[in-house]
Design a protein around this motif. Sequence first.
Motif, mmCIF file in Angstrom:
data_model
loop_
_atom_site.group_PDB
_atom_site.id
_atom_site.type_symbol
_atom_site.label_atom_id
_atom_site.label_comp_id
_atom_site.label_asym_id
_atom_site.label_seq_id
_atom_site.Cartn_x
_atom_site.Cartn_y
_atom_site.Cartn_z
ATOM 1 N N PHE A 39 -17.304 -6.493 54.927
ATOM 2 C CA PHE A 39 -17.810 -6.962 53.643
ATOM 3 C C PHE A 39 -16.628 -7.042 52.671
ATOM 4 O O PHE A 39 -15.659 -6.309 52.825
ATOM 5 C CB PHE A 39 -18.890 -5.982 53.140
ATOM 6 C CG PHE A 39 -19.794 -6.539 52.094
ATOM 7 C CD1 PHE A 39 -20.682 -7.552 52.387
ATOM 8 C CD2 PHE A 39 -19.762 -6.046 50.796
ATOM 9 C CE1 PHE A 39 -21.527 -8.063 51.413
ATOM 10 C CE2 PHE A 39 -20.596 -6.543 49.824
ATOM 11 C CZ PHE A 39 -21.485 -7.557 50.129
ATOM 12 N N PRO A 40 -16.668 -7.930 51.673
ATOM 13 C CA PRO A 40 -15.509 -8.106 50.788
ATOM 14 C C PRO A 40 -15.038 -6.837 50.083
ATOM 15 O O PRO A 40 -13.858 -6.718 49.785
ATOM 16 C CB PRO A 40 -15.983 -9.129 49.757
ATOM 17 C CG PRO A 40 -17.118 -9.832 50.385
ATOM 18 C CD PRO A 40 -17.740 -8.870 51.353
ATOM 19 N N CYS A 41 -15.915 -5.896 49.836
ATOM 20 C CA CYS A 41 -15.509 -4.650 49.175
ATOM 21 C C CYS A 41 -15.752 -3.459 50.098
ATOM 22 O O CYS A 41 -16.169 -2.389 49.657
ATOM 23 C CB CYS A 41 -16.228 -4.487 47.839
ATOM 24 S SG CYS A 41 -18.010 -4.705 47.914
ATOM 25 N N ALA A 42 -15.466 -3.641 51.387
ATOM 26 C CA ALA A 42 -15.696 -2.605 52.396
ATOM 27 C C ALA A 42 -14.996 -1.306 52.021
ATOM 28 O O ALA A 42 -13.903 -1.313 51.441
ATOM 29 C CB ALA A 42 -15.196 -3.085 53.753
ATOM 30 N N THR A 121 -22.163 -9.426 57.909
ATOM 31 C CA THR A 121 -20.879 -9.744 57.299
ATOM 32 C C THR A 121 -20.352 -11.113 57.745
ATOM 33 O O THR A 121 -19.574 -11.734 57.024
ATOM 34 C CB THR A 121 -19.836 -8.662 57.591
ATOM 35 O OG1 THR A 121 -19.709 -8.497 59.008
ATOM 36 C CG2 THR A 121 -20.253 -7.347 56.955
ATOM 37 N N LEU A 122 -20.769 -11.616 58.894
ATOM 38 C CA LEU A 122 -20.334 -12.940 59.341
ATOM 39 C C LEU A 122 -20.843 -14.008 58.369
ATOM 40 O O LEU A 122 -20.086 -14.908 57.987
ATOM 41 C CB LEU A 122 -20.810 -13.243 60.758
ATOM 42 C CG LEU A 122 -20.468 -14.642 61.279
ATOM 43 C CD1 LEU A 122 -18.942 -14.859 61.280
ATOM 44 C CD2 LEU A 122 -21.049 -14.855 62.655
ATOM 45 N N LYS A 123 -22.106 -13.906 57.961
ATOM 46 C CA LYS A 123 -22.634 -14.886 57.014
ATOM 47 C C LYS A 123 -21.926 -14.832 55.673
ATOM 48 O O LYS A 123 -21.709 -15.851 55.035
ATOM 49 C CB LYS A 123 -24.139 -14.703 56.831
ATOM 50 C CG LYS A 123 -24.933 -15.180 58.012
ATOM 51 C CD LYS A 123 -26.397 -15.285 57.669
ATOM 52 C CE LYS A 123 -27.126 -15.947 58.828
ATOM 53 N NZ LYS A 123 -28.433 -16.419 58.442
ATOM 54 N N VAL A 124 -21.535 -13.634 55.256
ATOM 55 C CA VAL A 124 -20.776 -13.501 54.011
ATOM 56 C C VAL A 124 -19.409 -14.165 54.182
ATOM 57 O O VAL A 124 -18.962 -14.927 53.320
ATOM 58 C CB VAL A 124 -20.636 -12.019 53.610
ATOM 59 C CG1 VAL A 124 -19.769 -11.880 52.361
ATOM 60 C CG2 VAL A 124 -21.994 -11.373 53.389
ATOM 61 N N ALA A 125 -18.739 -13.896 55.304
ATOM 62 C CA ALA A 125 -17.434 -14.485 55.576
ATOM 63 C C ALA A 125 -17.514 -16.007 55.647
ATOM 64 O O ALA A 125 -16.611 -16.718 55.179
ATOM 65 C CB ALA A 125 -16.854 -13.925 56.868
ATOM 66 N N GLU A 126 -18.588 -16.537 56.212
ATOM 67 C CA GLU A 126 -18.757 -17.996 56.290
ATOM 68 C C GLU A 126 -18.851 -18.606 54.891
ATOM 69 O O GLU A 126 -18.302 -19.688 54.643
ATOM 70 C CB GLU A 126 -19.994 -18.345 57.115
ATOM 71 C CG GLU A 126 -19.815 -18.102 58.593
ATOM 72 C CD GLU A 126 -21.087 -18.250 59.406
ATOM 73 O OE1 GLU A 126 -20.974 -18.250 60.651
ATOM 74 O OE2 GLU A 126 -22.193 -18.377 58.831
ATOM 75 N N ALA A 127 -19.507 -17.928 53.968
ATOM 76 C CA ALA A 127 -19.593 -18.425 52.599
ATOM 77 C C ALA A 127 -18.240 -18.376 51.904
ATOM 78 O O ALA A 127 -17.943 -19.200 51.036
ATOM 79 C CB ALA A 127 -20.619 -17.619 51.796
#
Length: 129
Positions: A39-42, A121-127
């Motif tokens: 996630f962006p703020c992991a 997290t893959l869907k977040v990365a795709e965005a």
Amino acid sequence: MRSTYEMVRDHYAANDRRDLAGMLADLAPDVRWTEMDGFPCAGTYVGADAVVEGVFVRLGSLFDNYTFTLERLLDAGDDAIGIGNYTAVHKGTGKAMNVRVVHVWGGSGGKIRRFEQFTDTLKVAEAMG
């Protein structure tokens, strides 16, 4: 003393109102807030100030209209489980996301002591890409 379920319910209600003080009101001074790897703020943030800077401010800098929509809140005694969706538009790519998420909260002594997020997290990365 309010239950974990009640504190989390109130946190989500404050989130819906965009009331940061209300969102933080029941966090223990040493709350451990964990955002999922990928996630962006992991990472794990300790204390409300770290959560605000490391999570809320960071997400606001990356996304427009970042929203969590609660679908169900489950009472599990000292724990509560929130199930819902994140929606947002990435500022850099203009791509929208709609991602399922589960939040696991733990409380004791009238305070939220821990939070852990599980999401795609893959869907977040795709965005973001």
